[in-house]
Scaffold this motif. Structure first.
Motif, PDB file in Angstrom:
ATOM      1  N   LEU A  98       0.806  -1.219   0.000  1.00  0.00           N
ATOM      2  CA  LEU A  98       0.000   0.000   0.000  1.00  0.00           C
ATOM      3  C   LEU A  98       0.842   1.273   0.000  1.00  0.00           C
ATOM      4  O   LEU A  98       0.352   2.332  -0.397  1.00  0.00           O
ATOM      5  N   PRO A 102       2.575   2.146  -4.814  1.00  0.00           N
ATOM      6  CA  PRO A 102       2.175   3.441  -5.385  1.00  0.00           C
ATOM      7  C   PRO A 102       3.334   4.436  -5.442  1.00  0.00           C
ATOM      8  O   PRO A 102       3.433   5.227  -6.388  1.00  0.00           O
ATOM      9  N   LEU A 138      -0.264   6.081   4.942  1.00  0.00           N
ATOM     10  CA  LEU A 138      -1.439   5.228   5.040  1.00  0.00           C
ATOM     11  C   LEU A 138      -2.153   5.550   6.336  1.00  0.00           C
ATOM     12  O   LEU A 138      -1.519   5.653   7.392  1.00  0.00           O
ATOM     13  N   SER A 139      -3.444   5.731   6.272  1.00  0.00           N
ATOM     14  CA  SER A 139      -4.216   5.994   7.485  1.00  0.00           C
ATOM     15  C   SER A 139      -4.243   4.741   8.358  1.00  0.00           C
ATOM     16  O   SER A 139      -4.635   3.664   7.903  1.00  0.00           O
ATOM     17  N   SER A 142      -7.800   3.475   8.768  1.00  0.00           N
ATOM     18  CA  SER A 142      -8.277   2.758   7.589  1.00  0.00           C
ATOM     19  C   SER A 142      -7.689   1.354   7.530  1.00  0.00           C
ATOM     20  O   SER A 142      -8.384   0.382   7.218  1.00  0.00           O
ATOM     21  N   LEU A 143      -6.400   1.245   7.832  1.00  0.00           N
ATOM     22  CA  LEU A 143      -5.748  -0.066   7.829  1.00  0.00           C
ATOM     23  C   LEU A 143      -6.403  -0.991   8.845  1.00  0.00           C
ATOM     24  O   LEU A 143      -6.671  -2.161   8.557  1.00  0.00           O
ATOM     25  N   ASP A 146      -9.898  -2.157   7.742  1.00  0.00           N
ATOM     26  CA  ASP A 146      -9.910  -3.111   6.635  1.00  0.00           C
ATOM     27  C   ASP A 146      -9.307  -4.460   6.996  1.00  0.00           C
ATOM     28  O   ASP A 146      -9.752  -5.497   6.482  1.00  0.00           O
ATOM     29  N   LEU A 206      -6.710  -6.757  -1.634  1.00  0.00           N
ATOM     30  CA  LEU A 206      -6.547  -5.320  -1.432  1.00  0.00           C
ATOM     31  C   LEU A 206      -7.539  -4.530  -2.277  1.00  0.00           C
ATOM     32  O   LEU A 206      -8.102  -3.527  -1.821  1.00  0.00           O
ATOM     33  N   ALA A 207      -7.773  -4.965  -3.493  1.00  0.00           N
ATOM     34  CA  ALA A 207      -8.738  -4.279  -4.354  1.00  0.00           C
ATOM     35  C   ALA A 207     -10.146  -4.353  -3.771  1.00  0.00           C
ATOM     36  O   ALA A 207     -10.890  -3.367  -3.775  1.00  0.00           O
ATOM     37  N   GLY A 210     -10.791  -1.880  -1.194  1.00  0.00           N
ATOM     38  CA  GLY A 210     -10.757  -0.486  -1.628  1.00  0.00           C
ATOM     39  C   GLY A 210      -9.373   0.073  -1.818  1.00  0.00           C
ATOM     40  O   GLY A 210      -9.177   1.291  -1.809  1.00  0.00           O
ATOM     41  N   HIS A 211      -8.383  -0.814  -2.013  1.00  0.00           N
ATOM     42  CA  HIS A 211      -7.004  -0.372  -2.211  1.00  0.00           C
ATOM     43  C   HIS A 211      -6.464  -0.960  -3.522  1.00  0.00           C
ATOM     44  O   HIS A 211      -5.582  -1.826  -3.497  1.00  0.00           O
ATOM     45  N   LEU A 213      -4.180  -1.630  -6.632  1.00  0.00           N
ATOM     46  CA  LEU A 213      -2.747  -1.441  -6.797  1.00  0.00           C
ATOM     47  C   LEU A 213      -2.421  -1.039  -8.230  1.00  0.00           C
ATOM     48  O   LEU A 213      -3.138  -1.385  -9.163  1.00  0.00           O
TER      49      LEU A 213
END
Length: 223
Positions: A98, A102, A138-139, A142-143, A146, A206-207, A210-211, A213
C-alpha cells in the motif's frame, strides 16, 4: 586518523541503515574504489550492502552464503530471520504493497518526465526522485478497519503488530498515519514481490478492500 570506509562500516553495523543523503553513503554510491573497500569489509564478516536506487536508505544484511551457518539447518528462520510472526509478516507485506507500490509508480513516472526533458534539459543526470514529492502514507484507522478483523482485534494489531514493525524500522507512526520507515523499501525485494502481489491473491484482496494497486509493468526499470 579516521579511516572513512572503516567508519562507514561501523556506522552501518550500529544503525542497520543510513540515508542515501549521508555524505559517506553518497561517496560509497559514486566512488567505485570506496564502495569496493566497504563491500570487502562487510563481506569479511558475512554481510552485504543492500542498495536500491529508488529507496531513501541503504542497509546491511547477511550475505546469502552465510544464512545457513548463522541460522542453522532447523529452518526456524524460514518465515523470518528477525523473529517476525506470521501475522506480523502478513501485515508488513500489506503495508509494503500500500505504500511502496504506489510510491514506485510515482517515482517511475517522475523519472520518465525527467528523461523526456520536460522538467530539466539536463534531466538524465538528475538523481532518482525521492523524498516528499513521491512519499506516501497510510491511514492507521483505515488499515485497522480493513484488516484488523482478519489479523486479530484492533488492540492486538496496534500493540503487537504495528508496534513491532515500527520498532524494527519498517514503518513510522505519526499523527494517526503510517509512513515508510528506513527499511521498508530497501529490505523487501521489489522485483520479487511486486508482480506476485499485484497479480496474485493479495492484489485481489486489497482491491476488494478499496485499495487497488498500480500495474507493475515497467515499474522496476533501471534496478
Amino acid at each position: 586518523m579516521e579511516h572513512p570506509a572503516r567508519t562507514l562500516t561501523a556506522r552501518l553495523l550500529a544503525s542497520r541503515s543510513l540515508p542515501r543523503t549521508d555524505p559517506q553513503v553518497r561517496r560509497a554510491l559514486v566512488d567505485e574504489a570506496f564502495r569496493a573497500e566497504l563491500e570487502a569489509r562487510l563481506a569479511a564478516v558475512g554481510l552485504q550492502l543492500i542498495d536500491n536506487p529508488y529507496a531513501e536508505h541503504v542497509a546491511v544484511a547477511l550475505a546469502d552464503d552465510v544464512h545457513e551457518p548463522v541460522f542453522g539447518a532447523g529452518r526456524e528462520y524460514a518465515a523470518s530471520n528477525i523473529g517476525l510472526t506470521r501475522d506480523q509478516i502478513a501485515l508488513l507485506v500489506i503495508i509494503w504493497a500500500l505504500i511502496v507500490l504506489p510510491k514506485r509508480e510515482r517515482q517511475v513516472n517522475r523519472q520518465k518526465l525527467i528523461d523526456d526533458g520536460q522538467h530539466d534539459m539536463f534531466g538524465q543526470e538528475a538523481p532518482l526522485p525521492h523524498g516528499e514529492e513521491v512519499a506516501g502514507s497510510l491511514s492507521e484507522a483505515s488499515l485497522l478497519a480493513d484488516f484488523a478483523p482478519v489479523l486479530g482485534h484492533k488492540t492486538y494489531v496496534q500493540g503487537k503488530l504495528l508496534s513491532r514493525l515500527a520498532q524494527l524500522g519498517f514503518i513510522e507512526r505519526r499523527g494517526g498515519l503510517i509512513f515508510e520507515g528506513p527499511l521498508l523499501d530497501v529490505l523487501l525485494d521489489y522485483r520479487l514481490l511486486a508482480d506476485r502481489i499485484i497479480h496474485g491473491t493479495l492484489g485481489e484482496v486489497l482491491a476488494q478492500a478499496g485499495h487497488p494497486l498500480p500495474d507493475s509493468d515497467g515499474a522496476d526499470e533501471g534496478l
